[in-house]
Design a protein around this motif. Structure first.
Motif, PDB file in Angstrom:
ATOM      1  N   VAL A 281       0.820  -1.213   0.000  1.00 10.88           N
ATOM      2  CA  VAL A 281       0.000   0.000   0.000  1.00 10.88           C
ATOM      3  C   VAL A 281       0.853   1.263   0.000  1.00 10.88           C
ATOM      4  O   VAL A 281       0.324   2.379   0.058  1.00 10.88           O
ATOM      5  N   ASN A 510      -7.520 -11.299   6.661  1.00  7.82           N
ATOM      6  CA  ASN A 510      -6.434 -11.433   5.698  1.00  7.82           C
ATOM      7  C   ASN A 510      -6.848 -12.064   4.381  1.00  7.82           C
ATOM      8  O   ASN A 510      -6.344 -11.695   3.321  1.00  7.82           O
ATOM      9  N   LEU A 513      -8.431  -9.351   2.311  1.00  7.97           N
ATOM     10  CA  LEU A 513      -7.450  -8.336   1.907  1.00  7.97           C
ATOM     11  C   LEU A 513      -6.493  -8.881   0.857  1.00  7.97           C
ATOM     12  O   LEU A 513      -6.138  -8.181  -0.109  1.00  7.97           O
ATOM     13  N   THR A 514      -6.060 -10.120   1.016  1.00 11.47           N
ATOM     14  CA  THR A 514      -5.133 -10.716   0.053  1.00 11.47           C
ATOM     15  C   THR A 514      -5.783 -10.880  -1.309  1.00 11.47           C
ATOM     16  O   THR A 514      -5.169 -10.584  -2.349  1.00 11.47           O
ATOM     17  N   GLU A 517      -6.060  -7.531  -2.978  1.00 11.62           N
ATOM     18  CA  GLU A 517      -4.746  -7.087  -3.462  1.00 11.62           C
ATOM     19  C   GLU A 517      -4.359  -7.798  -4.757  1.00 11.62           C
ATOM     20  O   GLU A 517      -3.975  -7.158  -5.744  1.00 11.62           O
ATOM     21  N   PHE A 537      -7.966   0.769  -4.195  1.00 13.43           N
ATOM     22  CA  PHE A 537      -7.584  -0.428  -3.434  1.00 13.43           C
ATOM     23  C   PHE A 537      -7.012  -0.056  -2.064  1.00 13.43           C
ATOM     24  O   PHE A 537      -7.385  -0.649  -1.044  1.00 13.43           O
ATOM     25  N   TRP A 541      -8.494  -1.227   1.356  1.00 11.75           N
ATOM     26  CA  TRP A 541      -7.637  -2.079   2.193  1.00 11.75           C
ATOM     27  C   TRP A 541      -7.577  -1.536   3.610  1.00 11.75           C
ATOM     28  O   TRP A 541      -7.727  -2.275   4.584  1.00 11.75           O
ATOM     29  N   LYS A 542      -7.382  -0.244   3.725  1.00 12.68           N
ATOM     30  CA  LYS A 542      -7.270   0.370   5.054  1.00 12.68           C
ATOM     31  C   LYS A 542      -8.563   0.263   5.836  1.00 12.68           C
ATOM     32  O   LYS A 542      -8.561  -0.055   7.037  1.00 12.68           O
ATOM     33  N   SER A 544     -10.938  -1.910   5.451  1.00 14.74           N
ATOM     34  CA  SER A 544     -11.411  -3.291   5.600  1.00 14.74           C
ATOM     35  C   SER A 544     -10.553  -4.105   6.553  1.00 14.74           C
ATOM     36  O   SER A 544     -10.564  -5.334   6.497  1.00 14.74           O
ATOM     37  N   GLY A 546      -7.108  -3.199   7.197  1.00 16.72           N
ATOM     38  CA  GLY A 546      -5.692  -2.915   7.012  1.00 16.72           C
ATOM     39  C   GLY A 546      -5.128  -1.962   8.042  1.00 16.72           C
ATOM     40  O   GLY A 546      -4.028  -2.172   8.573  1.00 16.72           O
TER      41      GLY A 546
END
Length: 564
Positions: A281, A510, A513-514, A517, A537, A541-542, A544, A546
């Protein structure tokens, strides 16, 4: 594949002999003091030593997975072999497997978990390299002692110095500030990448060594569009990478492209302010993805890169279809030996990792740790294990001329005499490797020793020690040159800094998030999404999980480094 090949290359160590009496007497006197102190880690009885070994012998029960690469002579097995005989004859230590299980198909892990579930008695020692979750499960049982405390008291200076080359090897095995597991050491930089380029193609077009990504693009353009193999077909690529398993991988790597923009994807990196950041990120990742998209659109990398794993991608290089691949210094031993099998006229050479537009360069690093030793809190005499491992570090890790391990662990196994000279040729010895029978899989390794030795030999310096002589006879010149490059560029290493168990938020989020990504990055590289999709993204990500994962990761990092 990754582990077995690394072990194959890493198994170039020899051994030799130092004075034992000081180490053993020091362990014995320490044991007496501990017994008197009454601390929880103190052995129940002080052991007696005579002529440098325990008399009567002391027994150590243990568990470790047995890999398919471990080979025994007829009549020998895991409990009765040249190594167990040596341990008893030299040190008065009887080594006994509590039970034996192969490392394949998770057989060892399954059996050990069943033992834990039934609350079965644990052995004195568990040595393990493999599934990190299993290590955490073992630590959380509370069945194992604060091994760091024992290490401080009983480990030899040689062993302590080896561990202190990188104290972060302790971090994965820490709990509540205690060092529950002792890290098993491996050679430094063993998986750090260099750039391998088809040297005959470079010569054909009079190309210069690439110092920057811009220089590299000139080479890739030539390799892609000017028929370097001379077959009259447009069937070659500049660079082969495989990101089926991810971009920052052990071979056919693309992490260095991100390193050219100051980050490393799919790992937690140390920022200038001392905190950890998830590399995927970082703003530099957006620039790296734009570069990868540009290279994909120009045909510099194979369209199949997204479905290639590390080995499949490397085959594009060995088959003569790609002119560049990035991977470890040991690739000439495997798989690059296939380059000349497929084309005897082919040449390849190692080059440094190039820098980006702002002069930055970066490569992923390799941990000095490769496994863990756990000591049962009910082990009666834990100092016996340190007597064993100290001896290997003091005598085997970097042997002296004339010592018992000068040519290898055992004559007739990993070395033999031929025409009056010692040889390690497997066709003569049978290819046995007694160091693989040891409690820690490789005997003992001093992390810095291998790469510094290779670099010394690459500089044309004379091999003087047994370790150096063994390296000189067993390592091809391209590997020596690559090792020197690895050390010359050690300042660009970006290590994975989070080595703890998954945090609470990671356990929950994870997977999501993975997937987010990988999907976003792949779409950008293939041009199915605009580069600005990266910004969306990052925001998602943050929000959700991150940001919370980042908070928890930094709390962990603070907990393991606060005592520094």
């Amino acid at each position: 594949m990754k582990t077995s090949k690394k072990r194959k290359i890493g198994g170039l160590a020899l051994a030799g002999m130092f004075a034992l009496s000081a180490v053993l007497s020091g362990c014995n006197s320490g044991a007496s003091k501990e017994a008197a102190s009454g601390t929880p880690s103190a052995p129940s009885t002080a052991l007696e030593m005579k002529d440098g070994k325990y008399d009567p012998p002391v027994s150590i029960t243990y568990l470790r997975p047995w890999g398919p690469d471990v080979k025994f002579k007829s009549g020998e097995d895991q409990d009765n072999n040249v190594h167990t005989k040596w341990a008893k004859d030299k040190l008065g230590i009887e080594l006994k497997n509590q039970w034996v299980s192969p490392s394949t198909n998770n057989a060892f892990e399954t059996k050990l978990r069943l033992s834990l579930a039934s609350n079965a008695e644990m052995p004195d020692i568990i040595s393990y390299r493999g599934e990190f979750n299993l290590v955490r499960e073992l630590i959380e049982t509370g069945k194992f002692v604060d091994a760091g405390e024992l290490f401080d008291k009983y480990a030899s200076d040689t062993w302590k110095a080896a561990v202190n080359e990188d104290p972060s090897v302790w971090y994965p095995y820490m709990q509540d500030g205690k060092r529950i597991g002792i890290p098993i050491l491996d050679y430094s930089y063993n998986g750090d990448p260099v750039m391998w380029i088809r040297e005959d193609w470079m010569k054909k077009f009079n190309l210069q060594a690439p110092k920057t990504l811009a220089d590299l693009e000139v080479i890739m353009e030539t390799f892609t569009n000017k028929d370097p193999d001379g077959n009259g077909k447009k069937d070659t690529y500049g660079l082969t990478i495989g990101f089926k398993n991810w971009l920052n991988t052990w071979m056919s790597d693309a992490g260095w492209i991100f390193g050219a923009y100051g980050t490393m994807p799919n790992q937690w990196n140390l920022k200038d302010d001392g905190t950890l950041e998830y590399g995927s990120v970082n703003a530099g990742a957006k620039q790296a993805l734009a570069t990868l998209h540009d290279w994909m659109s120009k045909g510099y990398i194979p369209e199949e890169a997204g479905v290639y794993d590390e080995t499949k991608a490397a085959e594009e290089f060995t088959a003569g279809k790609a002119g560049i691949v990035v991977g470890p210094h040991w690739m000439p031993a495997w798989p690059l030996e296939d380059v000349k099998k497929n084309n005897p006229e082919a040449e390849y050479k190692a080059y440094p990792i190039p820098s980006g537009p702002d002069g930055k360069a970066g490569r992923h690093g390799t941990s000095n740790g490769n496994g863990v030793i756990l000591i049962n809190k009910d082990m009666k005499n834990p100092e016996a294990f340190f007597t064993y491992q100290n001896y290997l570090f003091d005598n085997y890790a970097n042997p002296k001329a004339g010592g018992e391990f000068e040519h290898g662990f055992a004559e007739g196994y990993d070395w033999a005499m031929k025409d009056g000279k010692p040889t390690t040729d497997a066709s003569v010895t049978g290819g046995f490797a007694p160091e693989k029978y040891t409690l820690t899989f490789d005997g003992a390794r001093i992390p810095s020793l291998s790469m510094t030795t290779l670099a010394k030999l690459a500089n044309g310096e004379e091999a003087t020690t047994p370790f150096e002589k063994k390296m000189q006879t067993g390592v091809p010149q391209p590997m020596l040159e690559a090792a020197k490059i690895v050390l010359d560029q050690k300042d660009i290493v970006m290590n994975q800094m989070f080595t703890g168990s998954p945090t609470m938020t990671m356990q929950m989020n994870n997977d999501i998030l993975t997937k987010m990504e990988k999907d976003t990055f792949s779409q950008i590289i293939y041009g199915k999404a605009p580069i600005d999709a990266f910004d969306t993204f990052v925001e998602k990500w943050k929000s959700s999980g991150g940001d919370q994962s980042t908070k928890e990761v930094n709390e962990w990092y603070q907990s393991v480094t606060s005592g520094k």
